[in-house]
Design an enzyme around this catalytic site. Structure first.
Site, PDB file in Angstrom:
ATOM      1  N   HIS A 255       0.832  -1.212   0.000  1.00  0.00           N
ATOM      2  CA  HIS A 255       0.000   0.000   0.000  1.00  0.00           C
ATOM      3  C   HIS A 255       0.862   1.255   0.000  1.00  0.00           C
ATOM      4  O   HIS A 255       0.534   2.253  -0.657  1.00  0.00           O
ATOM      5  CB  HIS A 255      -0.912   0.004   1.224  1.00  0.00           C
ATOM      6  CG  HIS A 255      -2.125  -0.864   1.066  1.00  0.00           C
ATOM      7  ND1 HIS A 255      -2.141  -1.976   0.280  1.00  0.00           N
ATOM      8  CD2 HIS A 255      -3.382  -0.765   1.601  1.00  0.00           C
ATOM      9  CE1 HIS A 255      -3.329  -2.545   0.325  1.00  0.00           C
ATOM     10  NE2 HIS A 255      -4.108  -1.822   1.124  1.00  0.00           N
TER      11      HIS A 255
ATOM     12  N   HIS B 226       1.114  -4.339   9.010  1.00  0.00           N
ATOM     13  CA  HIS B 226       2.539  -4.479   8.757  1.00  0.00           C
ATOM     14  C   HIS B 226       3.298  -4.061  10.003  1.00  0.00           C
ATOM     15  O   HIS B 226       2.799  -3.314  10.843  1.00  0.00           O
ATOM     16  CB  HIS B 226       2.978  -3.598   7.571  1.00  0.00           C
ATOM     17  CG  HIS B 226       2.673  -4.184   6.233  1.00  0.00           C
ATOM     18  ND1 HIS B 226       3.532  -5.030   5.566  1.00  0.00           N
ATOM     19  CD2 HIS B 226       1.603  -4.030   5.426  1.00  0.00           C
ATOM     20  CE1 HIS B 226       3.003  -5.376   4.405  1.00  0.00           C
ATOM     21  NE2 HIS B 226       1.827  -4.784   4.285  1.00  0.00           N
TER      22      HIS B 226
ATOM     23  N   ASP C  55       8.340  -2.236   7.893  1.00  0.00           N
ATOM     24  CA  ASP C  55       7.813  -2.295   6.522  1.00  0.00           C
ATOM     25  C   ASP C  55       7.500  -0.901   5.995  1.00  0.00           C
ATOM     26  O   ASP C  55       7.711  -0.602   4.816  1.00  0.00           O
ATOM     27  CB  ASP C  55       6.543  -3.147   6.493  1.00  0.00           C
ATOM     28  CG  ASP C  55       6.783  -4.559   6.988  1.00  0.00           C
ATOM     29  OD1 ASP C  55       7.940  -5.001   6.932  1.00  0.00           O
ATOM     30  OD2 ASP C  55       5.828  -5.213   7.452  1.00  0.00           O
TER      31      ASP C  55
END
Length: 308
Positions: free
Chosen positions: A180, A221, A225
């Site tokens: 994302h 996450h 990340d």
């Protein structure tokens, strides 16, 4: 009022048809790059699904972001998805604004060739990282005891090649940096360079920052990340390097304005300009356009006319 609406509708339709013709020509030259980019998106989806087969659920790793940010909870995990969907749709619609708006700086086909190149490079690095090291997913459906924490082995090759939209939303094991955030940062960086509204640029960066916090608070996450996507070798560095290698987009900020002929009197020129016709094509000259505005005071009368 009806006449005005009809006239403006006619202008909009002509602008739309003209842009369609231009973009079709660009598509004919660049369709292979767009197709390759879309195929790579499919391959990235297959890679994320493949790592779900070998994911091993385990205790959630110690994480500073989890300690600092309150947990949103499984019932509010839709918030980060809503923000991401808004960013994606807003950018997608912006890339098609040349078909409608008079002020334009990009070509839709060329900007998507550029965006897909950025995405493919970042996703290639992402696939390498999450196949190199598999971490236990922090998301709720990836934890021990969840039935979907690990996919059952496929019964046929076709099952491996199938991309399930539900699996895209509920994957496990594709960590190290966030998908994302790749999309969000590529979109924000692209608009930062080719967009014209300063407020939207600032709002885009703020949205990307909020999206980062929501991803961590939703436990989708680990903090690393998001940090890797922002600061390490991905996204920003990839976009910077590829942007230097790729050919620059053609400049669309040059428009034509009429230059009044010396052979006409001031009254004749003024009357022709008010009527919006009668300008000889030879009298048109290019004028620079900066930030959507004409870099001049409109129509330049010749010095010889000022002394008439």
């Amino acid at each position: 009022m009806t006449l005005y609406i009809r006239r403006e509708s006619s202008k909009l339709w002509r602008r739309f048809c003209s842009e369609i013709t231009t973009e079709i020509g660009l598509l004919a030259d660049n369709w292979k790059y767009l197709l390759a980019g879309l195929i790579c998106q499919y391959i990235h989806g297959l890679a994320a699904k493949g790592v779900h087969y070998i994911h091993r659920p385990g205790p959630t790793l110690q994480d500073l972001g989890f300690f600092l940010l309150p947990e949103l909870g499984q019932e509010r995990s839709y918030i980060s998805e809503t923000v991401f969907t808004s960013v994606f749709l807003s950018f997608f619609l912006w890339t098609f604004h040349p078909f409608i708006l008079k002020s334009k700086k990009i070509y839709t086909v060329l900007i998507w060739c550029r965006v897909l190149a950025f995405l493919v490079a970042c996703q290639f690095l992402r696939v390498i990282t999450f196949y190199s090291t598999q971490l236990p997913g922090p998301n709720y459906h990836c934890r021990e005891g969840s039935k979907v924490a690990r996919l059952p082995w496929p019964k046929s090759p076709l099952e491996v090649l199938e991309i399930n939209p539900h699996g895209v939303m509920y994957g496990c094991g594709d960590l190290i940096f966030s998908s994302h955030m790749i999309f969000t940062l590529v979109f924000v960086l692209t608009y930062h360079k080719y967009g014209t509204k300063r407020f939207i640029k600032l709002f885009g960066w703020l949205t990307a920052f909020v999206q980062s916090l929501l991803i961590i608070a939703s436990r989708k996450h680990y903090t690393v990340d998001v940090v890797v996507a922002w600061y390490e070798y991905t996204v920003n560095l990839v976009v910077f390097c590829l942007d230097k290698k790729l050919p620059e987009l053609p400049d669309r900020t040059t428009v034509l304005l009429p230059v009044v002929s010396k052979d006409r009197t001031k009254e004749e020129n003024h009357k022709l300009l008010l009527n919006g016709n009668g300008i000889d094509p030879a009298d048109w000259r290019p004028r620079a356009q900066v930030n959507g505005k004409i870099d001049s005071n409109g129509v330049h009368f010749d010095n010889s006319l000022n002394g008439a």
